[in-house]
Design a protein around this motif. Sequence first.
Motif: not given
Length: 291
Positions: A1-19
């Motif tokens: 997993m690249t750094r960009r993919d890891a960042a996108l994964l964390i961003a997705l978790g952050a967005i889902w958590g904001a629900v």
Amino acid sequence: MTRRDAALLIALGAIWGAVFPLASVVLQELSAPIVVVARTGLSALLLVPLALRGGALVRELRRHPAALLIASVLQMTVPVVLLTVGQQHVNGGLAGILLGTQPVWATVLTAVMDRRLGSGAAIGVTLGLTGTVLLFWQDLGGGSAPAHGVLLVAAAGGYAAGAVYIQRVLPDVPPITVAATALGLSCLLLAPTLALVPSRLPSPAAAGWLIVLSTVATGGALLLFYLLIGRIGAVRANLAAYLAPAFAVLYDVPLGHLPSASALAGLALILIGSVMAARTPVHQGEPCPSI
């Protein structure tokens, strides 16, 4: 997993958590029917055009009309109503933790249907249920919170039932097609409930947060999820779902809800239990995430 993919994964978790905190804020002014219809309707406007490309949506609706209707009710209509109503008296952090039990319930349902449960999955289920009981015992002990907490657990069970059904009955249907169908049908099924609430214009702030909840945290998050599936695979992309409860707890702090020691302990038990429970055959393949 690249750094960009890891960042996108964390961003997705952050967005889902904001629900969860977003829903809590919106529900302070708007009724549950308005919130669920707006969430499903605006999200459908984002996903349906993509699902229509190449005729996939129309083709699958013709092939599996009854199965897609059942999947929509299980995976979206019922859980989103339970989640929204339950959040009226439970803060976003606790709601996010309770929704994190979804893999536990999926494992339980699979074990019941297959009449088998591995030792690792059994330990995971036990840990997850222990964390849930801890939350009810310590953090949902008074007023109407326990009853609304039950609705949130039921929502997690509904999402789990929908995921198990989709993976068993509709394994060949593209996930984005399932999600777009579930959102669109749920909006149509729930729209009549708007007649039960008085019609009034929300404040600009409430309307703005509702749009963010519906487009960014729901429809946009699903689009990012499918992008990650294509980049790093379904199993890794689904790791974002385990980050969401922790982010929900963090977002709740500025709203004045500091997590208690029991809430953090419950979160840890549920996350560990969910990871262990998810290591079963039912979770292989491309999941259709909850929202």
